[in-house]
Write a protein that holds these residues in place. Sequence first.
Motif: not given
Length: 76
Positions: A37-48, A16-23, A1-7
């Motif tokens: 996670f390449n489809s959302v790489k503009t949202l994620m930052n190094i160190g998140d 500038g720091f984000t704490l994410w959850h992915y299920a 299965m591929a990455f799903q944005n809804k998850n």
Amino acid sequence: MAFQNKNLSVIAYANGFTLWHYAASETLSAIATAGYFNSVKTLMNIGDIVIVNGSDGTSIKVVGVSGDNVTLSALS
């Protein structure tokens, strides 16, 4: 299965720091594959931080970049 944005969701964001959850119903190793996670790489930052819930457990990962790919590595 591929990455799903809804998850993917943001738990917290500050300075500038984000704490994410992915299920997902995939294994932790599949989710941590470089480029997953390449489809959302503009949202994620190094160190998140991403809390990942997979079919085989839960893990805390750090966002990085390798070449053009978003990567997740173990929290040290």
